[in-house]
Design an enzyme around this catalytic site. Sequence first.
Site, short mmCIF file in Angstrom:
data_model
loop_
_atom_site.label_atom_id
_atom_site.label_comp_id
_atom_site.label_asym_id
_atom_site.label_seq_id
_atom_site.Cartn_x
_atom_site.Cartn_y
_atom_site.Cartn_z
N HIS A 63 65.21 51.38 41.50
CA HIS A 63 64.28 51.21 40.38
C HIS A 63 64.36 52.35 39.38
CE1 HIS A 63 60.92 53.91 41.75
NE2 HIS A 63 61.29 53.57 42.95
N GLU A 194 58.70 49.04 39.81
CA GLU A 194 58.61 49.13 41.27
C GLU A 194 57.34 49.84 41.68
OE1 GLU A 194 59.23 50.82 45.35
OE2 GLU A 194 58.74 51.84 43.49
N GLU A 195 57.00 50.90 40.95
CA GLU A 195 55.88 51.76 41.35
C GLU A 195 54.53 51.06 41.24
OE1 GLU A 195 56.20 54.42 42.88
OE2 GLU A 195 58.09 55.37 42.33
N HIS A 303 56.28 61.78 44.80
CA HIS A 303 55.16 61.54 43.88
C HIS A 303 54.47 62.85 43.47
CE1 HIS A 303 54.59 56.92 44.32
NE2 HIS A 303 55.85 57.28 44.23
#
Lengths: 332, 362, 354
Positions: A63, A194-195, A303
Amino acid sequence: MKSLIQRLVETTGPSGYENQVRDLVRKEIENDAAEIRVDAMGNLIARKGSPQPGGRRIMLSAHMDEIGIIATHVDANGFVRFTTVGGVRPNTCLGSRVRFLSGVQGLINGEKLDSNDKVHSFEQLFIDVGAASRADCPVKIGDVAAFDRPFLDLGNRLVAKAMDDRISVAVLIEVIHQLKSSPNDVYFVFSTQEEVGLRGATTAAYGVDPEIGFAVDVTLSGDTPKGIKMETSLGKGPAVKVRDSSLLADPRVVRWMIGTAEEEHIPYQIEILEAGGTDARAIQLTRMGVPSGCVSIPTRYIHSPSEMVDFRDVENAVRLIVALLSKPVNLE
Amino acid sequence: MSPQDRTPLAESLVGDAQIRLLERLSNAAAVSGDEGEVRRIVLEEIRPLADEIRVDSLGNILAAHHAGRENAPRVMLAAHMDEIGFMIVGDDEDGLYRFDAVGGIDPRILPGKAVLVGESRIPGVIGARPIHMTTTEERRKTIPLDSLRIDLGPGGEGKAKPGDRAVFATTFQRLGSSVFGKALDNRLGVATVIELLRHAPANIELLAAFTVQEEIGARGARVAAYALHPDAAIAVDSTPAYDLPTWDQTENALYNTHLGAGPAIYIADGGTLADSRWVNHLIAAAGERGIPYQIRQPGRGGTDASAIQRQREGVPVISVSVPGRYAHTPGGIARIEDWQNTIALLSAGLEALPAGLFQPAA
Amino acid sequence: MNDIVPFLKQLLDASGLSGNEGPVQAIIAEKWKPLVDELAVSRVGSLHGLRRGTGAEPRRRILLAAHMDAIGLIVSGIVDGFLRFTQIGGVDPRILPGQMVVIGGREQIPGVIVQPPDSLLPPGSADRPVPMEHLLIDTGLEPEEVNRLVRPGDLVSFGQHPIELAGDTLAGHSLDDRASVAAVTACLLELQSRVHAWDVWAVATSQEETSFAGAQTSAFEIHPDLAVAIDVTFAKGPGYNDHGGFGLNKGPTIGFGPNIHPEAFKALKKAADEIEIPYEVEAIPRHSGTDAFAIQVAAEGIPSLLLGIPLRYMHTPVEEVGLKDINRTGRLLAEFISRLQPDFLNEISLEKLP
């Protein structure tokens, strides 16, 4: 390849706004892919390979998007309130810098808390872009930003924001470069969103309609002080995913990956992740179902604005994937 | 264009007939999974307006208004017909019934309300322990839903049965420049799409979907979008306006939308990142026609757009909502002007839609 | 016998918060006018209707007291077109969010009580009942319009219209105690065809919910020999099933306790038994919470009785009452009144002194 990685991680591309990354990817691969298209969700889909008898239609997905923030309000004094795009945590926000798509930069800080032991909620955080009033503020509601942090080369270890998942984007680009020929019909999907819930891969997989699929993504590592208990470490090779919270990898795909790594003497690790999910889940549930798995790059501090990978794992991931795609696939 | 120039366009779109239609829609009961009453009103309204109409196996209405030209983009407009409400789940005898919520209902708003139960709209009430019998401590706690009952009266034994739906017994009315009623989320959207069918532009193949079960996970829109297979889609909904004063009179930074500020264009919500081509196009269309609009504060929540976007190979989507206060309570409030401007904006956006806007990049 | 229902519904839709009973009082006066010989309004707003008896003068007097005032709200401030408010009478704030109301200022303006989202409330408010100070009323009008039409001090009534429920029951706001006003009216209707020796003073009292001011002053002014307060009592039902509580529509209650005259109580009970009106005895160990409490101690003291009409969900806008109980209460009152002989007070004297 390090320079490619640097250019990729330093590009701003939060979910839904992957166009700068997409342009960069397209430039890198346009001479090596047989066909490139962009679908309705913004996924970049590149095809390569000359299907032979016994070859399969294989989809790989990495992604392009990264986590970020989106402005929700500009107050009378020019401070920007925001909410998240993807899994941002408040404790990694305080003191971080962000860059809006427009190029505007700012820093995140927060309201005064009752106690230093507490963590801000997102409602208590704001972005200061140096404006003095609402009229003076160059940000408006709905403007999107990503974290802003330069790439850091520590030798074997590389540090940046958005290693999740630009490192895999770099891996796929490198695979496209190195894959001289394939008996398979290979679709490299540089996916979007995607996230925020595997949205790009869902529709890309429907369009590609693969017989086998796998994602390339980051996974956690268990090698930091008093960190999570997990077998993966940096530097011990790419990880073959067996499970995460959203996927039980198809055992045939797992065997294919492990078998290939052992044949080629490529170091690898087994990934049992007790959290998370990747594009592989979306691929697996497409149409009538697709045998799916995932090749993961062990990554520390996912993250946060400083995610760390080991460059040797990256190179070995490229070797493994090239090996996987170079022969006819017989899942059993 | 001056504000005076704008008004006639919008006003021509919502007159007494439209308000009456909204009133019928608002007063009708259509708890998720039981949308028949609203569906029948919609079918009656759109029969003369659409070229094709069908009802699918979940109860979605799928209607098409053909374009006046070949190869026109197929644009889906989705508005959900369902509303939050209740289902009877148990019979305690003597006309008292246990119930559960369908969709997101804050249990704090239930005590002391009147409801209508079942297809024959049997009146009932949700009572509360008399204040005389409560303690101060008790009044600081929310009354849990499982201790509440729907009371049809002592003669109501056997009149309802588990599975029956119930809605708040709220009667639609006009309040000055506003409308008040239950289920304005999303009867405003339903009425808007009906009006857009009435004024369907010739440059697009208009695919109207009046969907079911949005409030319990956009389930109707999912199959509707798969079936219609559109080139692009707009979810037309109603979004909360939390434009109330804060308790300490500080600046309200969590308003979501403001009443009176025009249709709410979505950029991001909990389920969808709007397609930026849609965002830019609608903002440009609003600018050209001088139609006011606002950007809904990015945040949580979601609409049918999230389900539509993910069908097949993906659909470029956006949501446009009429702002409304107090959704998911017995009665919401919306400004007629916002509704007019929502119809105007969507109408303008569709008329000006470039044929190739959503063609995949090569 | 349910011809009282249209009248009761009319009462429920009339405003008349404690201290401001004017509109409801006018409706009652209209209804009582043909049923009584004299009609007057007391200094504190109670409505007095006198129906003369047939006994020789000076006649004995019985007072029937049912309060006509209702609980409600009052505007306490205006912020950005929203109204802040507080209560008149006891209101549980937990029943307020989502409630329709009518603001009775310069015009009758409909509105709805709203609970602001937790994000606009003090930290820690999530999922907890929102206190009245943070609730607002939204009229749907633009702020300028609100400022023109509403001002602090305007009264706010509940807007819930009466609902007829299954099994001869009615739900609505202010059934406490307009159900009893209806019962007194039913009694007056019944008395039209009966002979009674005593003077009957039907009184719709004011300000019961706040101070019993109406009952106390009317009792003093009328100076009756006997009084019956009629008020609602707690019916069994959701939220109230455990300790007390009476069957809904299964007969009125006859109060017994220190506020009640024990010998007069026996006479009332006897009347009910003989005409086969079902009832339950409601034992009230202390303050009865009704007009009887105030009437009993007016002037030199008045023998007082209490009839209760069971009601569910008291002080909510969906109070629920049995219509049969209203009619039974009216019939029982009429029966009791027509049995009263001129020497009734001797019958009920607590000690027969030589």
